[in-house]
Write an enzyme that holds these catalytic residues in place. Structure first.
Site, PDB file in Angstrom:
ATOM      1  N   HIS A   1       0.837  -1.205   0.000  1.00 32.36           N
ATOM      2  CA  HIS A   1       0.000   0.000   0.000  1.00 32.36           C
ATOM      3  C   HIS A   1       0.872   1.256   0.000  1.00 32.36           C
ATOM      4  CE1 HIS A   1      -3.193  -2.852   1.394  1.00 32.36           C
ATOM      5  NE2 HIS A   1      -3.905  -2.099   0.563  1.00 32.36           N
TER       6      HIS A   1
ATOM      7  N   SER B   1       2.601   4.421  -3.022  1.00 31.03           N
ATOM      8  CA  SER B   1       2.147   5.226  -4.163  1.00 31.03           C
ATOM      9  C   SER B   1       2.192   4.446  -5.472  1.00 31.03           C
ATOM     10  CB  SER B   1       2.979   6.505  -4.282  1.00 31.03           C
ATOM     11  OG  SER B   1       4.310   6.216  -4.656  1.00 31.03           O
TER      12      SER B   1
ATOM     13  N   HIS C   1       1.021   1.370  -5.757  1.00 28.40           N
ATOM     14  CA  HIS C   1      -0.330   0.793  -5.796  1.00 28.40           C
ATOM     15  C   HIS C   1      -1.340   1.853  -6.222  1.00 28.40           C
ATOM     16  CE1 HIS C   1      -4.054  -1.179  -4.680  1.00 28.40           C
ATOM     17  NE2 HIS C   1      -4.296  -0.246  -3.768  1.00 28.40           N
TER      18      HIS C   1
ATOM     19  N   ASP D   1      -5.947   5.298  -1.023  1.00 29.41           N
ATOM     20  CA  ASP D   1      -5.211   4.654   0.078  1.00 29.41           C
ATOM     21  C   ASP D   1      -4.186   5.595   0.704  1.00 29.41           C
ATOM     22  OD1 ASP D   1      -6.294   2.138   0.504  1.00 29.41           O
ATOM     23  OD2 ASP D   1      -5.166   1.219  -1.137  1.00 29.41           O
TER      24      ASP D   1
ATOM     25  N   ASP E   1      -9.086  -1.428  -7.891  1.00 31.25           N
ATOM     26  CA  ASP E   1      -8.345  -1.564  -6.634  1.00 31.25           C
ATOM     27  C   ASP E   1      -7.759  -2.965  -6.464  1.00 31.25           C
ATOM     28  OD1 ASP E   1      -7.335  -0.861  -4.124  1.00 31.25           O
ATOM     29  OD2 ASP E   1      -9.175  -1.431  -3.094  1.00 31.25           O
TER      30      ASP E   1
ATOM     31  N   GLN F   1      -3.553 -16.975  -3.066  1.00 28.86           N
ATOM     32  CA  GLN F   1      -4.010 -16.347  -4.308  1.00 28.86           C
ATOM     33  C   GLN F   1      -5.210 -17.081  -4.897  1.00 28.86           C
ATOM     34  OE1 GLN F   1      -2.875 -13.399  -6.015  1.00 28.86           O
ATOM     35  NE2 GLN F   1      -2.171 -13.157  -3.914  1.00 28.86           N
TER      36      GLN F   1
END
Length: 726
Positions: free
Chosen positions: A455, A457, A459, A496, A623, A675
């Site tokens: 999380h 910049s 992202h 975020d 997102d 995943q």
């Protein structure tokens, strides 16, 4: 032998045999009942028969009168003799006779004829009684007409709405009732032509009340053919009719009046009980009623006249409706999957609310100001060539944000933001100088934590890129206005900001200042939205909203906040389900109809409610789109989010906090399994819905390839991001 029918309604027919003694005929009927799967009771005396009938209320009663002292059975079975009248038996309640025949198949066939004849007819009559009871109590206005358009029935709601009394309408032809002049001249002919062909008609119709007022209604007419000829069922948004000429109107809720407290006995000398009854009376008479309350009231009313199995099913429906988790699916068979359980627990709850004695205080921090080396903002034209080169394909889904991250020394958001915002004309829309936008992008990026593995910049830049990509899709462009596009780009940029690299559950369990500030509800998402506006409006040098008109700014602000809050995972299934039911399904229905115009599709896409759903779905997909990226990008993002979760688990153990996601232990975690669970539970259904709307075959192909990659690693019992080198 004579039969008569009772009026009960079990789902398995019950038969009562009244035979004075056992013989081949009674045995024949017993066998026939067993073969037909009917429940059979036998009585030997009139008294036993009456007692048994009162207890079970049989559908079919077979009485042996071969040896009756009251009736001559032989004479009864000879229709050629004048004295063989059955009227005395009919008057007594019997309605069928049977010539003695002990053949078992004859008995069986007789029972089948009774079931498919008189018994089913009785069932239909009972259903008719229930239907008319419902019509009488319905809050919808209902009118029934015959084939020749003679009004045969109107219910109390119709009288109340339209202003007519039953006596003024019953027996009259439809054409005698005044029509509204607002209808098109050929509308009635169009309706009648349609239903004469046995087809449904749906559209707008204006009804005229007795006082002359016209009311617009959206109605649907379905022709129904019965034994007595056709009737016409007209279903309206607010009303139901059974006629070719609909007359409809909105009917106000008829609620119970206030309780008369004077007739209620007080339980206490101080009158407290009476005051309570008075309060309850006021509550019952309130005119405020939420939609879910209306739904529950309708179901409660339907239960009163429903068979027991239906009533019990409606009870279960009410239990579900009274919960707050209407959209979150139950895990079902996935309960045994610890990875899914931990992801759901970590992403869709606001913490376990279990605090150790050693509370960890996660402090809010003052927002960062512009770093000194960024005081002079770069111009879009001044971007170094090596950075510009990495952004040449930024309009492609396969754009590599990690190359940009490296080229910009972990400042990809500012550079990518400059290019994308320029492409969409954001400065022109906001009426702000490019220098202000540059300063804003830099200060927003400065408030992302570069120390977070996920999380950060990069992202934010990735989500901004996905948002811009989705905004260029034709269906999305048809749905959204320019203000929606600007809101989406800004929301993606800030969604975020100041993320601490920990989940909402962690912050709530740790008793952080943010969790306390936002009452353990959407903690991070609320913080991101609030801080973004705080940073923006604090300094004119980066206030991109400064020159906006007040009302337009409020509209834009609300849209940004709504989109940022939509990224909270606790509402994931609610947003997806609403999108599917309000947009996917209506569009699919329109596509199935021949000759539907673009206007019909546009009417679905552009309602204010549906535009909000599109924007929420867009930013949600942007997102968490990592599993839909090209494989190498997908693997990199998977490694980064896993590392962030590992760090959270480590800290939870150090601080003595509840471990929210135990499977994310860096020593034991299987990244492929995590995943697979994430894709199965959160991604697949959401992107199926988004692909059906926006047409994204390349993303779905990447998703399929990536899922197979993780499955392959898992089948080899590997826990790592990549297979070992050959």
């Amino acid at each position: 032998m004579i039969y008569f029918l009772s009026l009960s309604y079990p789902y398995i027919l019950q038969v009562l045999l009244v035979f004075a003694k056992e013989d081949s005929q009674s045995n024949g009927f017993c066998w026939a009942c067993e073969k037909a799967n009917f429940r059979c009771s036998i009585a030997r005396t009139p008294e036993a028969a009456l007692e048994c009938f009162l207890e079970k209320h049989h559908d079919l009663v077979i009485i042996d009168h071969r040896h009756s002292r009251h009736f001559d059975a032989e004479a009864l079975c000879r229709p050629d003799r004048e004295e063989a009248s059955v009227m005395p038996l009919i008057n007594a309640g019997f309605n069928r006779r049977y010539v003695e025949n002990a053949n078992m198949m004859a008995c069986y066939n007789e029972l089948l004829q009774l079931e498919h004849g008189e018994v089913r007819a009785q069932f239909k009559l009972r259903a008719s009684n229930a239907i008319f009871t419902a019509l009488e109590q319905s809050q919808e206005a209902i009118e029934i007409t015959s084939e020749d358009q003679i009004i045969q029935y109107v219910n109390p709601a119709y009288e109340s709405i339209m202003g007519y009394q039953q006596g003024e309408l019953i027996g009259k032809e439809i054409i005698e009732v005044p029509k509204s002049e607002k209808n098109k001249p050929d509308l009635l002919e169009t309706i009648n032509s349609c239903i004469r062909k046995g087809k449904e008609w749906q559209g707008i119709y204006y009804a005229k009340k007795k006082n002359g007022d016209s009311i617009q209604q959206n109605v649907k007419i379905t022709p129904v053919i019965g034994q007595g000829g056709p009737v016409y069922i007209c279903v309206c948004v607010l009303m139901v009719f059974l006629s070719p000429d609909m007359q409809s109107s909105k009917h106000k809720d008829r609620r119970k009046g206030s309780l008369d407290v004077r007739s209620t006995t007080s339980r206490g000398s101080d009158g407290s009980s009476q005051r309570r009854h008075s309060s309850m009376a006021r509550i019952h008479s309130m005119t405020i009623e939420a939609p879910i309350t209306k739904v529950i009231n309708i179901i409660n009313a339907a239960q009163e006249s429903s068979p027991m199995p239906v009533a019990e099913a409606l009870d279960r429906v009410l239990e579900i409706l009274r919960t707050t988790e209407l959209y979150s699916p139950q895990l079902g068979t996935k309960d045994e999957d610890p990875h899914t359980n931990d992801l759901v627990g970590g992403l869709m709850t606001d913490g376990l609310r279990r605090l150790s004695g050693n509370e960890y205080i996660f402090s809010t921090k003052q927002p960062h100001h512009l770093p000194s080396h960024l005081i002079t903002p770069l111009s879009l034209n001044d971007i170094p060539p090596r950075i510009a080169l990495t952004m040449e394909n930024e309009d492609s889904w396969d754009f590599d944000v990690f190359n940009l991250e490296t080229a910009t020394m972990k400042r990809p958001l500012t550079y990518l933001g400059l290019k994308i915002f320029s492409r969409f004309g954001v400065c022109e829309f906001l009426n702000c100088p490019e220098a202000t936008l540059r300063s804003w992008l830099q200060v927003i990026e400065a408030n992302y934590h570069s120390s977070n593995s996920y999380h950060n910049s990069s992202h934010a830049a990735d989500v901004l890129h996905a948002t811009a990509y989705f905004l260029c899709k034709e269906r999305v462009k048809q749905s959204l206005d320019p203000i929606d596009e600007v809101a989406a780009l800004i929301a993606a940029t800030v969604h975020d900001v100041d993320h601490p690299g920990r989940t909402n559950s962690f912050l709530c369990n740790a008793g952080s200042e943010l969790a306390i500030l936002y009452n353990d509800t959407a903690v991070l998402e609320s913080h991101h939205a609030a801080l973004a506006f705080q940073i923006t409006t604090k300094d004119d040098k980066c206030n991109i909203f400064k020159n906006m008109e007040r009302n337009e700014y409020r509209t834009l602000r609300q849209a940004i906040i709504d989109m940022v809050l939509a990224t909270e995972m606790t509402k994931h299934f609610e947003h997806v389900n609403k999108f599917v039911n309000s947009i996917n399904k209506p569009l699919a229905a329109l596509e199935e109809k021949v000759g539907e115009t673009r206007e019909s599709v546009k009417s679905v896409l552009t309602t204010p409610e549906n535009r909000i759903l599109v924007k929420r779905m867009l930013i949600k997909c942007a997102d968490i789109s990592n599993p839909c990226r090209p494989l190498e990008l997908c693997i990199e993002w998977a490694g980064r989010i896993s590392e962030e979760y590992f760090a959270q688990t480590d800290e939870e153990k150090r601080q003595g906090l509840p471990v929210v996601m135990p499977v994310f232990d860096r020593n034991t975690c299987s990244i492929p399994k995590s995943q697979i669970s994430f894709i199965d539970y959160f991604i697949t259904d959401m992107f199926d819905a988004w692909d059906a709307f926006a047409d994204l075959p390349n993303l779905m192909q990447h998703l399929d390839n990536n899922f197979k990659y993780w499955k392959g690693l898992d089948e080899r019992k590997l826990h790592s991001l990549r297979p070992p080198p050959e």
